[in-house]
Design a protein around this motif. Structure first.
Motif, mmCIF file in Angstrom:
data_model
loop_
_atom_site.group_PDB
_atom_site.id
_atom_site.type_symbol
_atom_site.label_atom_id
_atom_site.label_comp_id
_atom_site.label_asym_id
_atom_site.label_seq_id
_atom_site.Cartn_x
_atom_site.Cartn_y
_atom_site.Cartn_z
ATOM 1 N N VAL A 206 15.252 -17.938 -16.727
ATOM 2 C CA VAL A 206 15.429 -19.290 -16.186
ATOM 3 C C VAL A 206 14.089 -19.866 -15.729
ATOM 4 C CG1 VAL A 206 16.413 -20.621 -14.266
ATOM 5 C CG2 VAL A 206 17.834 -19.002 -15.534
ATOM 6 N N SER A 207 13.266 -19.043 -15.076
ATOM 7 C CA SER A 207 11.954 -19.496 -14.623
ATOM 8 C C SER A 207 11.093 -19.942 -15.801
ATOM 9 C CB SER A 207 11.242 -18.374 -13.855
ATOM 10 O OG SER A 207 11.967 -18.004 -12.707
ATOM 11 N N LEU A 208 11.104 -19.163 -16.866
ATOM 12 C CA LEU A 208 10.307 -19.502 -18.046
ATOM 13 C C LEU A 208 10.812 -20.780 -18.712
ATOM 14 C CD1 LEU A 208 9.840 -15.947 -19.635
ATOM 15 C CD2 LEU A 208 8.156 -17.287 -18.363
ATOM 16 N N VAL A 209 12.133 -20.935 -18.762
ATOM 17 C CA VAL A 209 12.714 -22.141 -19.364
ATOM 18 C C VAL A 209 12.351 -23.375 -18.546
ATOM 19 C CG1 VAL A 209 14.880 -23.346 -19.870
ATOM 20 C CG2 VAL A 209 14.613 -20.945 -20.516
ATOM 21 N N LEU A 210 12.451 -23.271 -17.220
ATOM 22 C CA LEU A 210 12.123 -24.408 -16.358
ATOM 23 C C LEU A 210 10.657 -24.794 -16.475
ATOM 24 C CD1 LEU A 210 14.174 -23.629 -13.113
ATOM 25 C CD2 LEU A 210 14.637 -25.373 -14.840
ATOM 26 N N VAL A 211 9.774 -23.781 -16.560
ATOM 27 C CA VAL A 211 8.354 -24.072 -16.748
ATOM 28 C C VAL A 211 8.138 -24.808 -18.064
ATOM 29 C CG1 VAL A 211 6.115 -22.995 -17.227
ATOM 30 C CG2 VAL A 211 7.496 -22.186 -15.318
ATOM 31 N N THR A 212 8.895 -24.432 -19.085
ATOM 32 C CA THR A 212 8.750 -25.039 -20.410
ATOM 33 C C THR A 212 9.214 -26.486 -20.438
ATOM 34 O OG1 THR A 212 9.088 -22.870 -21.429
ATOM 35 C CG2 THR A 212 9.326 -24.793 -22.854
ATOM 36 N N ILE A 213 10.362 -26.761 -19.807
ATOM 37 C CA ILE A 213 10.954 -28.098 -19.914
ATOM 38 C C ILE A 213 10.546 -29.038 -18.787
ATOM 39 C CG2 ILE A 213 12.954 -27.090 -21.080
ATOM 40 C CD1 ILE A 213 14.567 -27.619 -18.493
ATOM 41 N N TYR A 214 9.898 -28.499 -17.733
ATOM 42 C CA TYR A 214 9.633 -29.338 -16.559
ATOM 43 C C TYR A 214 8.861 -30.600 -16.901
ATOM 44 C CZ TYR A 214 7.639 -30.989 -12.208
ATOM 45 O OH TYR A 214 7.260 -31.792 -11.175
ATOM 46 N N ALA A 265 -4.841 -31.829 -12.058
ATOM 47 C CA ALA A 265 -4.774 -31.691 -13.517
ATOM 48 C C ALA A 265 -4.139 -30.351 -13.815
ATOM 49 C CB ALA A 265 -6.168 -31.775 -14.142
ATOM 50 N N TYR A 266 -3.359 -30.274 -14.897
ATOM 51 C CA TYR A 266 -2.750 -28.998 -15.265
ATOM 52 C C TYR A 266 -2.400 -29.016 -16.749
ATOM 53 C CZ TYR A 266 1.749 -31.533 -14.866
ATOM 54 O OH TYR A 266 2.771 -32.427 -15.002
ATOM 55 N N PHE A 267 -2.091 -27.828 -17.286
ATOM 56 C CA PHE A 267 -1.595 -27.741 -18.655
ATOM 57 C C PHE A 267 -0.286 -26.961 -18.644
ATOM 58 C CE2 PHE A 267 -4.114 -23.862 -18.217
ATOM 59 C CZ PHE A 267 -3.297 -22.899 -18.817
ATOM 60 N N TYR A 268 0.506 -27.119 -19.683
ATOM 61 C CA TYR A 268 1.781 -26.422 -19.771
ATOM 62 C C TYR A 268 2.135 -26.193 -21.231
ATOM 63 C CZ TYR A 268 3.969 -30.870 -21.082
ATOM 64 O OH TYR A 268 4.311 -32.033 -21.726
ATOM 65 N N GLY A 269 3.200 -25.422 -21.437
ATOM 66 C CA GLY A 269 3.655 -25.148 -22.792
ATOM 67 C C GLY A 269 3.398 -23.707 -23.203
ATOM 68 N N PHE A 270 4.206 -23.223 -24.138
ATOM 69 C CA PHE A 270 4.065 -21.865 -24.626
ATOM 70 C C PHE A 270 3.610 -21.858 -26.074
ATOM 71 C CE2 PHE A 270 7.049 -21.185 -21.105
ATOM 72 C CZ PHE A 270 6.436 -20.118 -20.465
ATOM 73 N N PHE A 271 3.015 -20.747 -26.454
ATOM 74 C CA PHE A 271 2.628 -20.484 -27.830
ATOM 75 C C PHE A 271 1.713 -21.594 -28.375
ATOM 76 C CE2 PHE A 271 6.926 -18.632 -27.177
ATOM 77 C CZ PHE A 271 6.510 -17.304 -27.075
ATOM 78 N N LYS A 272 2.094 -22.234 -29.477
ATOM 79 C CA LYS A 272 1.210 -23.189 -30.152
ATOM 80 C C LYS A 272 1.480 -24.639 -29.747
ATOM 81 C CE LYS A 272 -0.839 -19.993 -32.559
ATOM 82 N NZ LYS A 272 -2.259 -19.652 -32.322
ATOM 83 N N ASN A 273 2.099 -24.830 -28.603
ATOM 84 C CA ASN A 273 2.461 -26.189 -28.185
ATOM 85 C C ASN A 273 1.983 -26.435 -26.753
ATOM 86 O OD1 ASN A 273 3.628 -28.749 -28.276
ATOM 87 N ND2 ASN A 273 5.595 -28.012 -27.531
ATOM 88 N N LYS A 274 0.663 -26.529 -26.592
ATOM 89 C CA LYS A 274 0.080 -26.722 -25.272
ATOM 90 C C LYS A 274 -0.228 -28.202 -25.027
ATOM 91 C CE LYS A 274 -0.428 -22.228 -24.504
ATOM 92 N NZ LYS A 274 0.316 -21.505 -23.459
#
Length: 424
Positions: A206-214, A265-274
């Motif tokens: 759930v934590s990983l999903v929320l980080v991804t979609i936030y 400033a920040y970055f987000y996203g997993f794998f090849k979608n930063k």
């Protein structure tokens, strides 16, 4: 004293022993945190002049503004923390939690849900508890926003914006919290002897999903995100990302200036979608605050005296960084990615929060060093000074308070680390 207290605690019946132990632990943590805060507060009160190490990079006016801002925040934190601890103690002593649980059960039964629907009752309990917390915390939030932040020039919200924002946050929180909690309770219910393993794996996912979609689905509900316009800054960000194999797909600017003048400033996203997000308050050329400031100053006649620079007088920037400094800040942030700090933080956060703070400070130095290797030491040096000034960060810290609380090293330590290899 402590031995007598422990003897008295041990003499109590088991359930009262547990209850007293919970209260004792809670107040011990609170008193420790208060002790640390008072050490730092003493620093704010007694350090009234710019340290000689900072004499070349911080003027006395900015230093005093920062000191008074942090002193006000420290006072606010003391009283709000005392209230929170007292409120929790009163709730425990007078049976507020079992009362709310029983009330939730009565409400559910009247709605047609019997005792077998314990998950439904749990969700009602959670909803009422978070509602109570939101209502009791509202006066403190109002005071912090419209007194503390307003007094020191950071608040950009109207009362209507604040109310709408608070209501929206509560609704969004419930829409996430209640379904996730119901699934977690169901996993606990059917998990058997190893329920704790399944529950931990579920919370991690759930934590990983929320980080991804936030940033894509939650943050836009509160702030406006627009793609960074084509231009030199975007091109240089893309070049820097390409040089370190950072899989950048989009760069956004968020209108944080409608809420506060603090920058980030920040970055987000997993794998090849930063994706990279820049607060408009970080950028000299995009901040609404700077545009408003320019409009205000342009109305007044420009009387240039002898020895004054006309360009400086006519074009005053309130805050933000130049493109080169923005790139240096991003170089630091990308250093966190290149050095694997994000993944390491996720792993460490599952073990111990204090270790995470200690390790995070080390990561900050490493990310600064990475920015050096990109040739950004000089610009990062000046950017850190500007960001500290814009956010009224106080550069002097009590060592114990800093070690316990600060995930980022104090400004002076970071500048000293950069100083040796600062480029000419």
């Amino acid at each position: 004293m402590w031995a007598q207290l422990l003897d008295a605690l041990w003499a109590l019946p088991l359930e009262k022993r547990i209850f007293a132990a919970v209260l004792l632990f809670s107040w011990t943590v609170y008193l420790w945190e208060t002790f640390l805060a008072q050490r730092q507060r003493r620093v704010y009160r007694t350090t009234t002049h710019v340290p000689k190490e900072l004499g070349q990079i911080m003027d006395s006016e900015t230093f005093e503004k920062s000191r008074l801002y942090q002193l006000d925040k420290s006072t606010f934190s003391f009283w709000s923390g005392l209230y929170s601890e007292a409120e929790g103690t009163i709730i425990l002593l007078f049976g507020g939690i079992p009362y709310l649980w029983n009330f939730s059960g009565v409400f559910c039964r009247r709605a047609g849900f019997g005792p077998e629907y314990e998950i439904t009752q749990s969700l009602m309990f959670l909803f009422l508890a978070t509602l109570f917390s939101a209502l009791t915390g509202l006066p403190w939030s109002l005071y912090n926003t419209f007194v503390i932040e307003e007094k020191h020039g950071f608040n950009q919200q109207t009362l209507g914006f604040f109310a709408k924002d608070a209501l929206k946050k509560f609704i969004v929180t419930q829409c996430i919290l209640l379904p996730v909690t119901s699934l977690l309770l169901y996993i606990i219910k059917i998990g058997g002897d190893y329920f704790f393993i399944y529950a931990w794996l579920f919370t991690l996912v759930v934590s990983l999903v929320l980080v991804t979609i936030y940033a894509d689905y939650i943050a836009p509900l509160f702030d406006k995100f627009i793609p960074l316009p084509e231009g030199t800054l975007k091109e240089e960000i893309e070049v820097m990302a390409k040089n370190i194999d950072f899989p950048l797909t989009k760069v956004y600017v968020v209108e944080g200036s409608k809420r506060s003048s603090h920058s980030n400033a920040y970055f987000y996203g997993f794998f090849k979608n930063k994706r990279i997000v820049l607060f408009d308050t970080l950028l000299e050329d995009y901040s609404i605050l700077n545009k408003d400031h320019q409009e205000e100053t342009s109305i007044e006649p420009q009387n240039i005296g002898e020895g004054e620079n006309p360009e400086t007088k006519a074009k005053t920037k309130k805050q933000g960084c130049k493109n080169e400094e923005v790139l240096a800040v991003l170089g630091h942030e990308l250093g966190h990615w290149k050095l694997g700090h994000t993944v390491k933080n996720i792993v460490i956060s599952q073990v111990l929060s204090f270790c995470l703070t200690v390790l995070s400070r080390r990561f900050e130095f490493q990310a600064d060093a990475f920015a050096k290797k990109l040739g950004k030491a000089k610009d990062l040096y000046s950017a850190l000074i500007k960001l500290n000034k814009d956010n009224l960060g106080f550069p002097v810290s009590d060592w114990l308070f800093s070690m316990w609380h600060y995930s980022h090293p104090p400004l002076l330590e970071r500048l000293q680390a950069l100083q040796d290899s600062k480029q000419d």
